[in-house]
Design an enzyme around this catalytic site. Structure first.
Site, PDB file in Angstrom:
ATOM      1  N   TRP A  99      36.636  37.479  44.892  1.00 12.63           N
ATOM      2  CA  TRP A  99      37.476  37.807  43.735  1.00 12.63           C
ATOM      3  C   TRP A  99      37.013  37.135  42.461  1.00 12.63           C
ATOM      4  O   TRP A  99      37.096  37.723  41.383  1.00 12.63           O
ATOM      5  CB  TRP A  99      38.948  37.502  44.034  1.00 12.63           C
ATOM      6  CG  TRP A  99      39.544  38.491  44.995  1.00 12.63           C
ATOM      7  CD1 TRP A  99      40.016  38.241  46.252  1.00 12.63           C
ATOM      8  CD2 TRP A  99      39.701  39.913  44.801  1.00 12.63           C
ATOM      9  NE1 TRP A  99      40.450  39.410  46.840  1.00 12.63           N
ATOM     10  CE2 TRP A  99      40.266  40.443  45.978  1.00 12.63           C
ATOM     11  CE3 TRP A  99      39.400  40.779  43.758  1.00 12.63           C
ATOM     12  CZ2 TRP A  99      40.541  41.806  46.140  1.00 12.63           C
ATOM     13  CZ3 TRP A  99      39.677  42.132  43.903  1.00 12.63           C
ATOM     14  CH2 TRP A  99      40.241  42.637  45.084  1.00 12.63           C
ATOM     15  N   ASP A 151      43.727  32.261  38.487  1.00 10.38           N
ATOM     16  CA  ASP A 151      44.213  33.375  39.307  1.00 10.38           C
ATOM     17  C   ASP A 151      44.843  32.767  40.561  1.00 10.38           C
ATOM     18  O   ASP A 151      44.146  32.224  41.411  1.00 10.38           O
ATOM     19  CB  ASP A 151      43.037  34.290  39.675  1.00 10.38           C
ATOM     20  CG  ASP A 151      43.439  35.452  40.584  1.00 10.38           C
ATOM     21  OD1 ASP A 151      44.615  35.513  41.006  1.00 10.38           O
ATOM     22  OD2 ASP A 151      42.566  36.289  40.882  1.00 10.38           O
ATOM     23  N   LYS A 158      50.735  39.589  47.573  1.00  7.81           N
ATOM     24  CA  LYS A 158      50.303  38.695  48.644  1.00  7.81           C
ATOM     25  C   LYS A 158      51.511  37.870  49.130  1.00  7.81           C
ATOM     26  O   LYS A 158      51.823  37.868  50.297  1.00  7.81           O
ATOM     27  CB  LYS A 158      49.164  37.786  48.184  1.00  7.81           C
ATOM     28  CG  LYS A 158      47.972  38.542  47.564  1.00  7.81           C
ATOM     29  CD  LYS A 158      46.944  39.056  48.563  1.00  7.81           C
ATOM     30  CE  LYS A 158      46.068  40.197  48.046  1.00  7.81           C
ATOM     31  NZ  LYS A 158      45.089  39.847  47.039  1.00  7.81           N
TER      32      LYS A 158
END
Ligand SMILES: *Cc1c(COP(=O)(O)O)cnc(C)c1O
Length: 366
Positions: A105, A175, A199
């Site tokens: 990511w 993040d 998530k």
């Protein structure tokens, strides 16, 4: 609840708590206070303004967030933040922003930042196959960087920073998509935190952004309205039609965290116990289960591991599926096995998985 929902180890969208799902189920037919389906209530209603206000208040309470931060509920996922951040903070700059490349990511975030301005990668784990994270002695931060960007938990590889990075005089941008509200966080040390819901805290469709007011002082004035944080601040997250349903579910999750779990310290204890169960199964398996991440950097949210070969892994995943466990296949970019232990996954589910792993290992090594 049916067993598959209970034993959902998916990397994302992830499992949600049963008591919340039951409230969601009822809200599809009728939100008790309104008498309408949540899917058909106007975002301009007093009810929805109250939902946004309560949710913002709950996040402030859970994190102890100071008043000089805005709490926004945006669309476009974490991926849109990969772009919105450098559009706001990097356009037209000549000094590079510092980025860490710690996994799948952060690689995506980095590529988007490079479209907007100069970027310096201060550490990359790519050549090592993203199996560990840097120590403080491996990180030379730039004192004049417009900001530092990193990912607190690399969801695909199962790597998590167990400390805050950076310098206090350079804005930290983080993040936290896959560990947000899973543990206490010193949010006031960051200038911007972003986390999509799917998530730990709800369904896909909404992304929480916490941004310190002064970070936006010098932002360009020619951004598209939708991509300018200030538009959303002014409109209290109702700049256009927001994802009413997703935001409502996130509200229910924050109520659950406050009222049923008892706050983030308690949530972190439960999450730690689940991860300890899994990691001690890996560590005590005589190499049958091989943890992917270096011990000091292992994630409490995503436990990644391999078995001796891909055939054994396939058999493990097939038998796990047949036994009622779902979502255990590793990310398509890495393969292997990944057990995600988000807030909604119960301690009992982690115990069941460990029992299954123990049985599987005994059968194979007999
Ligand atoms: C899943 C994930 C993303 C991708 O988020 P989208 O909402 O699909 O854009 C980004 N960052 C992290 C850390 C993730 O776990």
């Amino acid at each position: 609840m049916n067993q598959l929902n209970n034993l959902n180890f998916s990397g994302g969208p992830g499992a949600l708590p049963e008591s919340v799902l039951l409230k969601v189920q009822q809200s599809i037919l009728e939100v008790p206070e309104v008498g309408l389906s949540v899917l058909g209530i106007s975002h301009r209603s007093d009810w929805f303004a109250a939902v946004v206000a309560e949710l913002e208040g709950n996040i402030r309470k859970l994190l102890g967030l100071p008043d000089n931060y805005h709490v926004l509920f945006l669309q476009g996922g974490a991926t849109q933040q990969f772009s919105m951040i450098p559009m706001t903070l990097l356009r037209g700059k000549t000094t590079p922003a510092d980025y860490l490349h710690t996994g799948y990511w952060s690689g995506k975030a980095l590529a988007e930042a490079e479209r907007e301005g100069p970027v310096r990668v201060i550490w990359s784990g790519e050549s090592g196959g993203f199996k560990d994270l840097p120590g403080d002695d491996e990180l030379a931060y730039s004192p004049d960087a417009p900001y530092l960007h990193y990912i607190s938990n690399e969801t695909v590889e199962g790597l998590q920073f167990h400390r805050v990075l950076g310098r206090d005089d350079v804005p930290r941008v983080c993040d936290m998509s896959s560990d947000f509200l899973s543990q206490p966080c010193t949010a006031e040390r960051y200038s911007l935190i972003y986390a999509h819901a799917q998530k730990n805290i709800g369904p896909a469709g909404v992304t929480v952004v916490l941004v310190r007011d002064e970070l936006l002082e010098d932002a360009p004035t020619d951004l598209p309205g939708f991509l300018d944080y200030r538009s959303h601040i002014k409109a209290h997250s109702i700049f256009n039609t927001p994802p009413v349903f997703a935001i409502y579910v996130v509200l229910l999750i924050t109520r659950w965290l406050l009222d049923e779990i008892g706050g983030l310290t308690r949530m972190a204890e439960i999450n730690r116990r689940k991860a300890d169960l899994l990691y001690s199964q890996l560590d005590n398996s005589d190499g049958f289960y091989r943890g992917r991440a270096k011990t000091k950097d292992r994630s409490l949210m995503n436990v990644t591991f391999n078995l001796a070969d891909t055939d054994t892994e396939k058999r493990f995943l097939a038998e796990a599926q047949a036994a009622g466990f779902s979502g255990l296949a590793g990310h398509r970019s890495t393969g292997g096995v990944r057990a995600s232990l988000y807030n909604g996954l119960t301690l009992a589910a982690a115990e069941q998985l460990v029992g299954f792993m123990e049985d599987f290992r005994r059968k194979q090594t007999r």
